[in-house]
Write an enzyme that holds these catalytic residues in place. Structure first.
Site, short mmCIF file in Angstrom:
data_model
loop_
_atom_site.label_atom_id
_atom_site.label_comp_id
_atom_site.label_asym_id
_atom_site.label_seq_id
_atom_site.Cartn_x
_atom_site.Cartn_y
_atom_site.Cartn_z
CE1 TYR A 1 90.04 80.66 84.17
CE2 TYR A 1 90.89 80.99 86.39
CZ TYR A 1 90.04 80.34 85.52
OH TYR A 1 89.21 79.36 85.99
CE LYS B 1 86.73 81.76 85.30
NZ LYS B 1 85.51 81.31 84.63
P1 NAI Z 1 86.53 72.23 81.06
O1 NAI Z 1 87.65 72.57 80.16
O2 NAI Z 1 86.16 70.80 81.23
O3 NAI Z 1 85.19 73.01 80.65
C1 NAI Z 1 85.17 74.22 79.97
C2 NAI Z 1 84.32 74.03 78.72
O4 NAI Z 1 84.13 75.27 78.06
C3 NAI Z 1 84.97 73.07 77.72
O5 NAI Z 1 84.10 71.97 77.44
C4 NAI Z 1 85.22 73.94 76.50
O6 NAI Z 1 85.09 73.26 75.26
C5 NAI Z 1 84.15 75.03 76.67
N1 NAI Z 1 84.49 76.25 75.95
C6 NAI Z 1 85.69 76.87 75.89
N2 NAI Z 1 85.61 77.96 75.11
C7 NAI Z 1 84.33 78.05 74.68
C8 NAI Z 1 83.64 78.96 73.86
N3 NAI Z 1 84.26 80.02 73.31
N4 NAI Z 1 82.31 78.77 73.64
C9 NAI Z 1 81.67 77.70 74.17
N5 NAI Z 1 82.31 76.77 74.94
C10 NAI Z 1 83.62 76.95 75.19
O7 NAI Z 1 86.90 72.87 82.49
P2 NAI Z 1 86.01 73.09 83.80
O8 NAI Z 1 86.94 72.97 84.93
O9 NAI Z 1 84.78 72.28 83.78
O10 NAI Z 1 85.64 74.65 83.67
C11 NAI Z 1 84.32 75.17 83.77
C12 NAI Z 1 84.40 76.58 84.28
O11 NAI Z 1 84.83 76.57 85.65
C13 NAI Z 1 85.40 77.46 83.55
O12 NAI Z 1 84.86 78.76 83.40
C14 NAI Z 1 86.58 77.51 84.49
O13 NAI Z 1 87.37 78.64 84.29
C15 NAI Z 1 85.87 77.49 85.82
N6 NAI Z 1 86.70 77.09 86.95
C16 NAI Z 1 87.07 75.79 87.09
C17 NAI Z 1 87.82 75.43 88.18
C18 NAI Z 1 88.17 74.02 88.44
O14 NAI Z 1 88.75 73.74 89.53
N7 NAI Z 1 87.87 73.08 87.56
C19 NAI Z 1 88.34 76.42 89.15
C20 NAI Z 1 87.82 77.75 88.93
C21 NAI Z 1 87.05 78.06 87.86
#
Ligand code: NAI
Length: 297
Positions: A166, A170
């Site tokens: 990851y 990133k």
């Molecule tokens: P989340 O799991 O709610 O959102 C991620 C979304 O991406 C999900 O709805 C999932 O279905 C979708 N997804 C996964 N693989 C996919 C694909 N191949 N094609 C299309 N959609 C796909 O989690 P969150 O926290 O909202 O994450 C959003 C972004 O923020 C991610 O990139 C995550 O790595 C990043 N992030 C989040 C942090 C946090 O504290 N929540 C911290 C650092 C980064």
């Protein structure tokens, strides 16, 4: 000053079926953007798929008077990326904003890391940003306007146990963004990074008692600004969460210059090499080369 409106601008937001992406999608729609709500609809580790998540966000946006279309393709393949951009073109006739937000987790220590943890994570986060941004790029270039916001993480920028896959993906987004900022400059394409912290399904078990202060809605204002026409920065990264916004930058120390540099000099002058006093923050390799050449001459 006037509020930041998005009338008529078309935004693709990947992984917008929940968490941060959903919050970004709803806010940009409230401000008048036309939204492609992309989401594969799988679980946190990337397994499975479904249409419910993206469609639910489209329904929410429409109920609030906004305009949005759902797309269920995966960002993790070139065909998926093209189909996501095509959805914007077919529905709204253009694309102005790409928010690379889709993500999955497959955490494990480096010792235990196998291809099944490595490949999907690189595919979704890093290659996914290429696969979606590249088909949009030609349209952004041709129209002389674009905003790209990609979602990195402190796990890669600063390091975090159990997240080599990851973290590398990133940090790869930081490299992609810095080069896009340079290549896009003359077309008014700006590319920036956020490193967020927010309570979502991805993090709700690990954030502890502070989680309730870390609503996704407190990350979205930074994304909104970076996606807006008035955005004044490019190639930059911002740490965002709970109402805090701070710039993250890559700096270089003045270092030392020694004509007959030896391993022993490095050992003996390590403190001077590492000293952060007088550091610089180059915006490109060229700027770094200029600094290096200046100290050599
Ligand atoms: P989340 O799991 O709610 O959102 C991620 C979304 O991406 C999900 O709805 C999932 O279905 C979708 N997804 C996964 N693989 C996919 C694909 N191949 N094609 C299309 N959609 C796909 O989690 P969150 O926290 O909202 O994450 C959003 C972004 O923020 C991610 O990139 C995550 O790595 C990043 N992030 C989040 C942090 C946090 O504290 N929540 C911290 C650092 C980064």
């Amino acid at each position: 000053m006037a509020d930041l409106g998005f009338d008529g601008k078309v935004a693709i937001i990947t992984g917008a079926g929940g968490g941060l992406g959903r919050s970004h999608a709803r806010e940009l729609a409230r401000r008048g953007a036309l939204i492609v709500v992309n989401d594969l609809g799988g679980s946190v580790d990337g397994s499975g798929s479904g249409t419910t998540a993206a469609q639910a966000v489209v329904d929410e946006i429409k109920a609030e008077g906004g305009e949005a279309v759902a797309n269920y393709d995966s960002v993790a393949t070139p065909e998926g990326g093209r189909a996501i951009v095509q959805t914007a073109l077919d529905t709204f006739g253009r694309v102005d904003i790409v928010i690379n937000n889709a993500g999955i987790l497959r955490d494990t220590s480096f010792k235990n890391l196998g291809p099944e943890q490595l490949e999907p994570v690189l595919d979704v986060h890093l290659k996914g940003a290429f696969y979606v941004t590249q088909p949009a790029w030609e349209h952004l270039r041709n129209q002389g306007y674009g905003r790209i916001v990609s979602t990195a993480s402190g796990a890669g920028i600063f390091g975090n146990f159990g997240q080599t896959n990851y973290g590398a993906a990133k940090m790869g987004l930081v490299g992609l963004t810095r080069v896009l900022a340079i290549e896009g400059a003359k077309y008014d394409i700006k590319a920036n990074i956020i490193a967020p912290v927010a309570k979502t399904r991805m993090t709700e078990d690990i954030l502890g008692p502070i989680a309730d202060k870390l609503q996704p809605e407190l990350v979205t204002p930074v994304v909104t600004y970076l996606a807006h026409e008035e955005c004044a920065v490019t190639g930059e990264a911002y740490s965002v969460g709970g109402g805090r916004v701070a710039r993250i930058f890559i700096g270089v120390t003045p270092g030392i210059v020694e004509a007959g540099l030896s391993a022993e000099t490095v050992r003996d002058r390590l403190d001077d090499i590492r000293s952060e006093e007088g550091y610089a923050v180059p915006a490109s390799l060229n700027e770094e080369m200029v600094l290096a050449l200046k100290s050599l001459s």
